[in-house]
Write a protein that holds these residues in place. Structure first.
Motif, PDB file in Angstrom:
ATOM      1  N   LEU A  94       0.829  -1.195   0.000  1.00 34.69           N
ATOM      2  CA  LEU A  94       0.000   0.000   0.000  1.00 34.69           C
ATOM      3  C   LEU A  94       0.869   1.252   0.000  1.00 34.69           C
ATOM      4  O   LEU A  94       0.637   2.188  -0.772  1.00 34.69           O
ATOM      5  CB  LEU A  94      -0.956   0.003   1.203  1.00 34.69           C
ATOM      6  N   ARG A  95       1.873   1.273   0.834  1.00 32.95           N
ATOM      7  CA  ARG A  95       2.779   2.434   0.920  1.00 32.95           C
ATOM      8  C   ARG A  95       3.565   2.612  -0.372  1.00 32.95           C
ATOM      9  O   ARG A  95       3.691   3.713  -0.901  1.00 32.95           O
ATOM     10  CB  ARG A  95       3.713   2.267   2.118  1.00 32.95           C
ATOM     11  N   GLU A  96       4.115   1.511  -0.896  1.00 35.01           N
ATOM     12  CA  GLU A  96       4.911   1.600  -2.122  1.00 35.01           C
ATOM     13  C   GLU A  96       4.111   2.174  -3.283  1.00 35.01           C
ATOM     14  O   GLU A  96       4.580   3.046  -3.992  1.00 35.01           O
ATOM     15  CB  GLU A  96       5.413   0.207  -2.547  1.00 35.01           C
ATOM     16  N   GLU A  97       2.914   1.642  -3.484  1.00 31.54           N
ATOM     17  CA  GLU A  97       2.163   1.977  -4.687  1.00 31.54           C
ATOM     18  C   GLU A  97       1.346   3.263  -4.581  1.00 31.54           C
ATOM     19  O   GLU A  97       1.151   3.938  -5.584  1.00 31.54           O
ATOM     20  CB  GLU A  97       1.257   0.808  -5.084  1.00 31.54           C
ATOM     21  N   THR A  98       0.860   3.605  -3.397  1.00 31.45           N
ATOM     22  CA  THR A  98      -0.017   4.769  -3.256  1.00 31.45           C
ATOM     23  C   THR A  98       0.518   5.841  -2.319  1.00 31.45           C
ATOM     24  O   THR A  98       0.005   6.962  -2.325  1.00 31.45           O
ATOM     25  CB  THR A  98      -1.403   4.348  -2.721  1.00 31.45           C
ATOM     26  N   GLY A  99       1.463   5.480  -1.476  1.00 32.09           N
ATOM     27  CA  GLY A  99       1.933   6.403  -0.450  1.00 32.09           C
ATOM     28  C   GLY A  99       1.047   6.419   0.781  1.00 32.09           C
ATOM     29  O   GLY A  99       1.282   7.181   1.707  1.00 32.09           O
ATOM     30  N   LEU A 100       0.024   5.566   0.807  1.00 30.78           N
ATOM     31  CA  LEU A 100      -0.901   5.543   1.938  1.00 30.78           C
ATOM     32  C   LEU A 100      -0.388   4.656   3.070  1.00 30.78           C
ATOM     33  O   LEU A 100       0.225   3.609   2.831  1.00 30.78           O
ATOM     34  CB  LEU A 100      -2.274   5.022   1.496  1.00 30.78           C
ATOM     35  N   VAL A 101      -0.686   5.091   4.290  1.00 31.13           N
ATOM     36  CA  VAL A 101      -0.432   4.319   5.499  1.00 31.13           C
ATOM     37  C   VAL A 101      -1.778   4.202   6.210  1.00 31.13           C
ATOM     38  O   VAL A 101      -2.520   5.179   6.297  1.00 31.13           O
ATOM     39  CB  VAL A 101       0.606   5.027   6.405  1.00 31.13           C
ATOM     40  N   ALA A 102      -2.107   3.009   6.695  1.00 33.88           N
ATOM     41  CA  ALA A 102      -3.409   2.780   7.325  1.00 33.88           C
ATOM     42  C   ALA A 102      -3.252   2.421   8.792  1.00 33.88           C
ATOM     43  O   ALA A 102      -2.298   1.742   9.174  1.00 33.88           O
ATOM     44  CB  ALA A 102      -4.154   1.668   6.595  1.00 33.88           C
ATOM     45  N   LYS A 103      -4.219   2.854   9.613  1.00 43.83           N
ATOM     46  CA  LYS A 103      -4.236   2.513  11.038  1.00 43.83           C
ATOM     47  C   LYS A 103      -4.987   1.218  11.302  1.00 43.83           C
ATOM     48  O   LYS A 103      -4.697   0.504  12.248  1.00 43.83           O
ATOM     49  CB  LYS A 103      -4.883   3.648  11.829  1.00 43.83           C
ATOM     50  N   GLU A 104      -5.999   0.910  10.471  1.00 40.11           N
ATOM     51  CA  GLU A 104      -6.851  -0.266  10.683  1.00 40.11           C
ATOM     52  C   GLU A 104      -6.717  -1.230   9.508  1.00 40.11           C
ATOM     53  O   GLU A 104      -6.834  -0.810   8.351  1.00 40.11           O
ATOM     54  CB  GLU A 104      -8.321   0.147  10.801  1.00 40.11           C
TER      55      GLU A 104
END
Length: 186
Positions: A94-104
């Motif tokens: 998720l981080r690699e492809e979108t830059g997003l980090v998730a809490k859940e």
């Protein structure tokens, strides 16, 4: 039902790299006929992530798929390291492809991809509580990332614009959870 009706007479590896191994088996099939069977063994997991924000938006990744010789819209996905928990691979992808980090993180489903010729196992996760950071795609990835409302992603599946199996399954699973009142989106 759990007993293997196939008899393996012999086997040989015909191809091997860091991601897959192809083995050809000499077999006796369930009807008693002799033949060959090829198997593609995947050395890692297939990991998919459906990110979903508070407003009901998700992120799709577009890229040209060499094996299909066509462009494909998909949820963020990639290979999972068999030596780490699958959710850690999901976080990395998720981080690699979108830059997003998730809490859940919620495990949505497991599936086998093309089980007539491969043993590839896929796991799909739902990611919520999102925070935007910088994407870090691999050098082999020329990605286009777009944020769309979840309902639009579902419509893309319905129109046949998203055909990747993990994406279709993950989006349909979330739609079923919404319709069943088990998940709410913005």
């Amino acid at each position: 039902m759990n007993e293997n009706p196939w008899t393996i007479l012999g086997e040989r590896a015909v191809y091997d790299n860091k991601w897959i191994r192809v083995t050809e088996y000499d077999v006796v099939n369930p009807s008693g006929g002799k033949g060959i069977y090829g198997k593609v063994h995947f050395k890692g997991l297939a990991i998919g992530v459906l990110p979903l924000d508070e407003e009901g938006y998700t992120w799709l990744v577009g890229q040209y798929r060499f094996t299909l010789d066509q462009y494909s819209w998909e949820i963020p996905e990639g290979g999972g390291n068999p030596d780490e928990p699958p959710v850690e691979s999901a976080k990395r992808e998720l981080r690699e492809e979108t830059g997003l980090v998730a809490k859940e993180w919620t495990h949505l489903l497991d599936m086998h991809l093309s089980n007539s010729v491969s043993d590839e196992k896929a796991m799909v996760y739902l990611a919520r509580g999102l925070e935007q950071r910088e994407a870090m795609p691999e050098e082999t990835e020329q990605l286009v990332v777009k944020r769309v409302h979840f309902e639009e992603a579902w419509q893309m599946v319905e129109r046949g614009e998203i055909t990747d199996s993990m994406s279709v399954a993950g989006i349909q699973r979330v739609k079923l959870l919404v319709l069943g009142g088990k998940l709410s989106i913005g």
